[in-house]
Design a protein around this motif. Structure first.
Motif, mmCIF file in Angstrom:
data_model
loop_
_atom_site.group_PDB
_atom_site.id
_atom_site.type_symbol
_atom_site.label_atom_id
_atom_site.label_comp_id
_atom_site.label_asym_id
_atom_site.label_seq_id
_atom_site.Cartn_x
_atom_site.Cartn_y
_atom_site.Cartn_z
ATOM 1 N N CYS A 91 0.837 -1.213 0.000
ATOM 2 C CA CYS A 91 0.000 0.000 0.000
ATOM 3 C C CYS A 91 0.864 1.252 0.000
ATOM 4 C CB CYS A 91 -0.921 -0.004 1.217
ATOM 5 S SG CYS A 91 -2.243 -1.229 1.138
ATOM 6 N N ILE A 92 1.919 1.215 0.801
ATOM 7 C CA ILE A 92 2.819 2.377 0.834
ATOM 8 C C ILE A 92 3.483 2.585 -0.516
ATOM 9 C CG2 ILE A 92 4.943 3.272 1.861
ATOM 10 C CD1 ILE A 92 4.132 1.866 4.458
ATOM 11 N N LEU A 93 3.939 1.496 -1.131
ATOM 12 C CA LEU A 93 4.579 1.608 -2.435
ATOM 13 C C LEU A 93 3.591 2.078 -3.504
ATOM 14 C CD1 LEU A 93 6.801 -1.623 -2.415
ATOM 15 C CD2 LEU A 93 7.553 0.760 -2.128
ATOM 16 N N PHE A 94 2.320 1.600 -3.404
ATOM 17 C CA PHE A 94 1.309 1.990 -4.398
ATOM 18 C C PHE A 94 0.997 3.479 -4.307
ATOM 19 C CE2 PHE A 94 -3.191 2.794 -5.325
ATOM 20 C CZ PHE A 94 -3.219 2.449 -6.661
ATOM 21 N N PHE A 95 0.805 3.966 -3.082
ATOM 22 C CA PHE A 95 0.459 5.371 -2.920
ATOM 23 C C PHE A 95 1.629 6.303 -3.215
ATOM 24 C CE2 PHE A 95 -3.083 3.589 -0.410
ATOM 25 C CZ PHE A 95 -4.126 4.259 -1.016
ATOM 26 N N GLN A 96 2.815 5.760 -3.227
ATOM 27 C CA GLN A 96 3.976 6.554 -3.598
ATOM 28 C C GLN A 96 4.266 6.485 -5.095
ATOM 29 O OE1 GLN A 96 5.714 8.616 -1.684
ATOM 30 N NE2 GLN A 96 4.384 8.161 0.065
ATOM 31 N N SER A 97 3.602 5.561 -5.789
ATOM 32 C CA SER A 97 3.861 5.389 -7.223
ATOM 33 C C SER A 97 2.974 6.319 -8.052
ATOM 34 C CB SER A 97 3.613 3.939 -7.633
ATOM 35 O OG SER A 97 2.234 3.632 -7.534
ATOM 36 N N SER A 98 3.223 6.381 -9.359
ATOM 37 C CA SER A 98 2.442 7.227 -10.264
ATOM 38 C C SER A 98 1.041 6.682 -10.502
ATOM 39 C CB SER A 98 3.172 7.358 -11.606
ATOM 40 O OG SER A 98 3.345 6.080 -12.199
ATOM 41 N N LEU A 99 0.786 5.423 -10.190
ATOM 42 C CA LEU A 99 -0.544 4.838 -10.399
ATOM 43 C C LEU A 99 -1.591 5.460 -9.487
ATOM 44 C CD1 LEU A 99 0.353 1.047 -10.770
ATOM 45 C CD2 LEU A 99 -0.314 2.629 -12.583
ATOM 46 N N SER A 100 -1.179 5.996 -8.370
ATOM 47 C CA SER A 100 -2.127 6.581 -7.427
ATOM 48 C C SER A 100 -2.309 8.076 -7.640
ATOM 49 C CB SER A 100 -1.649 6.341 -5.993
ATOM 50 O OG SER A 100 -0.439 7.050 -5.754
ATOM 51 N N ARG A 101 -1.751 8.611 -8.697
ATOM 52 C CA ARG A 101 -1.822 10.050 -8.942
ATOM 53 C C ARG A 101 -2.592 10.353 -10.229
ATOM 54 N NH1 ARG A 101 1.436 12.854 -5.549
ATOM 55 N NH2 ARG A 101 2.903 11.608 -4.321
#
Length: 300
Positions: A38-48
């Protein structure tokens, strides 16, 4: 009798403590890896947000809508509420409603519906301004490519109440009836305080009132078509209680005579077929000629 012998109780093995501790370890590791993902996902471009799409606007720019929505590429996709974007976009004076949809990953789609514009006017430095149905004025951005497909209002300074009344009347009229009207200006008189003067692209000047406008404008194209059939390609149309046509007064002092109006009975003009009567025909002369023809036939 021999006394009964009691068998010793067999104790269960204590090997399950190890299995319980291994289960706890697996649960801990699962929670750890889920949290890490979850931390990696929210830090990635996919969550933006990657793209903000704006459609439906005519006079507003996409940049103005995006700025009002307060969203831009790079913002967190899941932290943005569609309802909040709608409220922000509707703060723009020109926007009547908006619909926001979110498409994963990273796409925000904003569909804008503007208030209907009824006319244009030229502001300072000849900058075009759109006039809405309620009379409010919205400047048109120079970055927007648009066509002035509505009448231009001129000379309305100091007549704001009459102008608001005109805008409400124009909003109730079908756009197809306004295609030939290029300019509208006030022309009040004591008898007709709401009288207006319109100029058409077909080279006619039309005098009517705001009160008569919704009804009279329905037959304007038919009046002009009938006049052109009779080789009349310009002049003044007065659409009041009676509908009349007169040529432009180009030589008012000539012999002190004025041009005679060609009268058209509005009841006859707006008959069952919706086609006005021939504006060149004079009903009085037609009646006299019919009587003369009747007398001649009786003598014969």
């Amino acid at each position: 009798m021999q006394p009964e012998k009691r068998l010793p109780v067999i104790q269960k093995p204590k090997a399950k403590k190890k299995s319980r501790s291994s289960k706890r370890l697996l649960v801990f590791l699962f929670i750890f890896f889920v949290t890490l993902l979850c931390i990696l996902f929210f830090q990635s471009s996919l969550s933006r947000i990657s793209v903000v799409e704006v459609h439906g606007q005519e006079l507003l720019t996409a940049e103005a809508v995006s700025q009002a929505a307060a969203v831009k590429p790079g913002d967190h996709f899941f932290s943005v509420s569609s309802e909040r974007i709608v409220e922000q976009v509707k703060t723009l004076k020109m926007v009547e409603s908006a619909v926001v949809t979110k498409h994963f990953p990273g796409v925000i789609h904003i569909e804008v519906k503007e208030f209907p514009k009824v006319a244009y006017q030229l502001g300072d430095a000849n900058q075009p301004e759109a006039i809405l149905a309620d009379g409010s004025i919205v400047p048109v951005s120079s970055q927007v490519n648009f066509v002035m497909d509505k009448p231009i209002l001129t000379g309305w300074s100091g007549a704001e109440a009459m102008k608001d009344k005109l805008c409400k009347a124009l909003a109730s009229i079908s756009e197809s009836y306004l295609t030939d009207v290029s300019e509208i200006k006030p022309d009040p008189t004591e008898s007709y305080p709401d009288r207006i003067k319109m100029y058409t692209r077909s080279q006619f000047e039309v005098i009517t009132t705001i009160g008569y406008l919704p009804e009279k404008l329905k037959y304007l194209d038919t009046y002009i078509a009938n006049l052109k059939e009779n080789k009349i390609h310009t002049g003044v149309l007065k659409l009041l209680e009676a509908d009349t046509h007169a040529p432009f007064d180009t030589d008012a002092g000539k012999s002190g005579a004025s041009s005679k109006d060609t009268k058209t009975d509005p009841k006859t003009a707006a008959g069952a077929s919706g086609t006005p009567a021939d504006p060149k025909k004079d009903p009085v002369k037609d009646a006299k000629s019919e009587k003369t023809n009747t007398k001649d036939s009786s003598r014969n």
